[in-house]
Motif scaffolding. Structure first.
Motif, mmCIF file in Angstrom:
data_model
loop_
_atom_site.group_PDB
_atom_site.id
_atom_site.type_symbol
_atom_site.label_atom_id
_atom_site.label_comp_id
_atom_site.label_asym_id
_atom_site.label_seq_id
_atom_site.Cartn_x
_atom_site.Cartn_y
_atom_site.Cartn_z
ATOM 1 N N LEU A 57 0.821 -1.213 0.000
ATOM 2 C CA LEU A 57 0.000 0.000 0.000
ATOM 3 C C LEU A 57 0.858 1.267 0.000
ATOM 4 N N LEU A 58 1.997 1.220 0.687
ATOM 5 C CA LEU A 58 2.835 2.413 0.817
ATOM 6 C C LEU A 58 3.958 2.475 -0.210
ATOM 7 N N ASN A 59 3.940 1.572 -1.153
ATOM 8 C CA ASN A 59 4.950 1.562 -2.206
ATOM 9 C C ASN A 59 4.523 2.487 -3.341
ATOM 10 N N SER A 60 5.002 3.735 -3.314
ATOM 11 C CA SER A 60 4.732 4.746 -4.351
ATOM 12 C C SER A 60 3.245 5.033 -4.556
ATOM 13 N N PRO A 61 2.487 5.288 -3.490
ATOM 14 C CA PRO A 61 1.067 5.635 -3.661
ATOM 15 C C PRO A 61 0.914 7.087 -4.106
ATOM 16 N N ASN A 62 -0.209 7.386 -4.780
ATOM 17 C CA ASN A 62 -0.484 8.782 -5.118
ATOM 18 C C ASN A 62 -1.244 9.437 -3.964
ATOM 19 N N THR A 63 -1.521 10.728 -4.106
ATOM 20 C CA THR A 63 -2.139 11.479 -3.013
ATOM 21 C C THR A 63 -3.519 10.944 -2.662
ATOM 22 N N GLU A 64 -4.308 10.593 -3.658
ATOM 23 C CA GLU A 64 -5.653 10.083 -3.387
ATOM 24 C C GLU A 64 -5.605 8.754 -2.649
ATOM 25 N N GLN A 65 -4.684 7.896 -3.057
ATOM 26 C CA GLN A 65 -4.541 6.618 -2.353
ATOM 27 C C GLN A 65 -4.142 6.833 -0.900
ATOM 28 N N LEU A 66 -3.227 7.772 -0.694
ATOM 29 C CA LEU A 66 -2.803 8.066 0.671
ATOM 30 C C LEU A 66 -3.948 8.623 1.510
ATOM 31 N N LYS A 67 -4.769 9.430 0.888
ATOM 32 C CA LYS A 67 -5.918 10.004 1.598
ATOM 33 C C LYS A 67 -6.834 8.907 2.108
ATOM 34 N N GLY A 68 -7.022 7.877 1.280
ATOM 35 C CA GLY A 68 -7.856 6.749 1.689
ATOM 36 C C GLY A 68 -7.209 5.922 2.790
ATOM 37 N N ILE A 69 -5.903 5.749 2.712
ATOM 38 C CA ILE A 69 -5.181 4.955 3.711
ATOM 39 C C ILE A 69 -5.159 5.664 5.063
ATOM 40 N N LEU A 70 -4.886 6.953 5.053
ATOM 41 C CA LEU A 70 -4.682 7.696 6.294
ATOM 42 C C LEU A 70 -5.976 8.106 6.976
ATOM 43 N N GLY A 71 -7.047 8.225 6.200
ATOM 44 C CA GLY A 71 -8.336 8.587 6.769
ATOM 45 C C GLY A 71 -8.300 9.912 7.504
ATOM 46 N N ASN A 72 -8.962 9.979 8.651
ATOM 47 C CA ASN A 72 -9.029 11.223 9.422
ATOM 48 C C ASN A 72 -8.173 11.184 10.691
ATOM 49 N N TYR A 73 -7.235 10.272 10.727
ATOM 50 C CA TYR A 73 -6.379 10.173 11.912
ATOM 51 C C TYR A 73 -5.498 11.418 12.033
ATOM 52 N N PRO A 74 -5.299 11.909 13.255
ATOM 53 C CA PRO A 74 -4.405 13.068 13.442
ATOM 54 C C PRO A 74 -2.933 12.669 13.471
ATOM 55 N N LEU A 75 -2.675 11.350 13.652
ATOM 56 C CA LEU A 75 -1.306 10.896 13.790
ATOM 57 C C LEU A 75 -1.171 9.500 13.190
ATOM 58 N N VAL A 76 -0.054 9.247 12.511
ATOM 59 C CA VAL A 76 0.225 7.919 11.972
ATOM 60 C C VAL A 76 1.607 7.475 12.424
ATOM 61 N N PHE A 77 1.710 6.224 12.835
ATOM 62 C CA PHE A 77 2.979 5.634 13.262
ATOM 63 C C PHE A 77 3.345 4.523 12.285
ATOM 64 N N VAL A 78 4.461 4.716 11.569
ATOM 65 C CA VAL A 78 4.957 3.722 10.621
ATOM 66 C C VAL A 78 6.128 2.997 11.262
ATOM 67 N N ASP A 79 5.922 1.737 11.613
ATOM 68 C CA ASP A 79 6.955 0.943 12.280
ATOM 69 C C ASP A 79 7.722 0.112 11.259
ATOM 70 N N GLU A 80 9.007 -0.150 11.533
ATOM 71 C CA GLU A 80 9.876 -0.901 10.623
ATOM 72 C C GLU A 80 9.811 -0.318 9.211
ATOM 73 N N ALA A 81 9.928 0.987 9.142
ATOM 74 C CA ALA A 81 9.746 1.706 7.867
ATOM 75 C C ALA A 81 10.811 1.365 6.847
ATOM 76 N N GLN A 82 11.975 0.869 7.306
ATOM 77 C CA GLN A 82 13.034 0.545 6.360
ATOM 78 C C GLN A 82 12.639 -0.585 5.420
ATOM 79 N N ARG A 83 11.574 -1.310 5.750
ATOM 80 C CA ARG A 83 11.129 -2.417 4.894
ATOM 81 C C ARG A 83 10.302 -1.934 3.702
ATOM 82 N N ILE A 84 9.927 -0.661 3.699
ATOM 83 C CA ILE A 84 9.021 -0.138 2.679
ATOM 84 C C ILE A 84 9.811 0.580 1.590
ATOM 85 N N LYS A 85 9.654 0.160 0.384
ATOM 86 C CA LYS A 85 10.400 0.724 -0.738
ATOM 87 C C LYS A 85 10.021 2.199 -0.941
ATOM 88 N N ASP A 86 11.035 3.018 -1.190
ATOM 89 C CA ASP A 86 10.845 4.451 -1.457
ATOM 90 C C ASP A 86 10.045 5.155 -0.364
#
Length: 379
Positions: A57-86
């Motif tokens: 999901l996080l591999n080169s998403p566009n803005t609209e895709q990110l909007k759907g993923i992130l929703g209305n959360y005020p904060l996002v925590f990405v753990d083990e981020a080194q595993r995600i390309k780009d």
């Protein structure tokens, strides 16, 4: 048993200040635990980089895709981020397009996370390093007496959180940590052509703690070329297993200018690599253990208290030496490390006079002023 981390307040103070917060450090030092503790009263979205679906999901998403993923959360925590390309590009888009969203990112290998985020997130991030438990954190948790009683054991078994909280199994846990977890990212990326060489290299470095390291000698010993030795050492540095100390040289013609010493971020890992967990009283390497402990603790202290100082060692061609040199604001501090408080030490006059250096011997009885909080600092 949760040990309070000094970086906790720093991270909390940076929340909702308009930048991505990146927490990096070795595996198993408690990055995820710390962030979950900070966020326990927050409404946040958790994205696990170990999850294949999240990586996709996080591999080169566009803005609209990110909007759907992130929703209305005020904060996002990405753990083990080194595993995600780009991941750097993705974080840049999130930062630039979702202005009110706070992003926290954790990763265990700086060679991926820092490298991928450095350019995309220039001016957009705060970076926090988390190491094994510091002596300051341990003493505040355990109390002076218990910490004092444990010092010799900590010189042997180190300061990883799981080791401190599972003393009965510390030997087995350290062997497992040193044989697998620390190199997981390096091996999974296929960056090592000769995996067995990494372990042999680390064993050689473990025996040379406190001594200058020759890449040519390591090359001959391990039967691999010098470029590979240097490349592997750089990878191990970026994975927070070891770190290099360079030479301090400004004035004197006979100063050594290019050599390096290599230390381990944790004594327990160093001892696991050579499979020596004998008590301090039975060892002939107490000098190396003490030096590695003090320098690694000083690295933690300087980072956690945001003291911008450069660190070195000093030696001349005539074998005059100072174990540890620190510079800041035009000042030069020289330190010698001795386990025995009664051992006499004489600093080279050429060092003291040439640099107008302040000097101090750090030993068993006064080490706290070298590794503890700023209010106790005398040097």
């Amino acid at each position: 048993m949760e040990i309070a981390r000094l970086q906790k307040q720093w991270i909390k103070d940076k929340l909702y200040k308009g930048k991505v917060i990146i927490i990096i450090g070795p595996r198993q030092v408690g990055k995820t635990t710390l962030i979950n503790e900070i966020l326990k009263s927050e409404n946040f979205l958790f994205l696990d980089g170990d999850d294949p679906t999240i990586r996709e999901l996080l591999n080169s998403p566009n803005t609209e895709q990110l909007k759907g993923i992130l929703g209305n959360y005020p904060l996002v925590f990405v753990d083990e981020a080194q595993r995600i390309k780009d991941i750097g590009i993705t974080l840049k888009i999130i930062h630039d397009r979702f202005n009110d969203l706070q992003v926290l990112v954790s990763g265990s290998s700086s060679f991926e996370l820092s490298g991928l985020t450095q350019e995309p997130l220039t001016g957009r991030k705060w970076t926090c390093f988390l190491y094994p438990i510091s002596w300051e954190e341990w003493e505040k948790h355990a109390g002076y007496i218990r910490a004092e009683q444990s010092l010799e054991e900590r010189l042997v078994f180190g300061m990883y959180p799981e080791i401190l909280t599972n003393v009965a199994e510390q030997k087995e846990l350290l062997l497992e940590l040193s044989e697998s977890y620390l190199y997981k990212d390096i091996f999974s990326l296929g960056l090592i052509k000769k995996p067995d060489a990494i372990h042999r290299l680390l064993q050689a470095l473990a025996y040379q703690v406190g001594n200058e390291v020759s890449f040519n000698e390591l090359s001959n010993l391990l039967k691999i070329d010098v470029k590979t030795v240097i490349s592997y050492i750089e990878l191990l540095e970026q994975a927070f297993v070891i770190f290099r100390l360079g030479t301090f040289s400004r004035n004197l013609r006979n100063e050594i200018k290019t050599n390096k010493k290599i230390y381990f971020y944790d004594n327990g890992v160093r001892n696991a690599l050579i499979n020596n967990f004998s008590p301090v009283s039975l060892r002939n390497d107490i000098g190396a253990l003490w030096e590695n402990f003090l320098i690694s603790e000083r690295v933690k202290f300087l980072e956690y208290h945001k003291l911008n100082r450069e660190i070195f060692f000093w030696r001349t061609k005539f074998q005059q030496e100072v174990d540890f040199v620190e510079t800041f604001d035009g000042k030069v501090l020289g330190f010698e490390f001795k386990w025995n408080p009664k051992q006499k030490v004489s600093f080279p006059a050429s060092f003291v006079e040439s640099y107008n250096a302040e000097t101090k011997v750090i030993h068993r009885e006064n080490f706290r002023e070298f590794v503890m909080d700023k209010n106790r600092q005398k040097i």
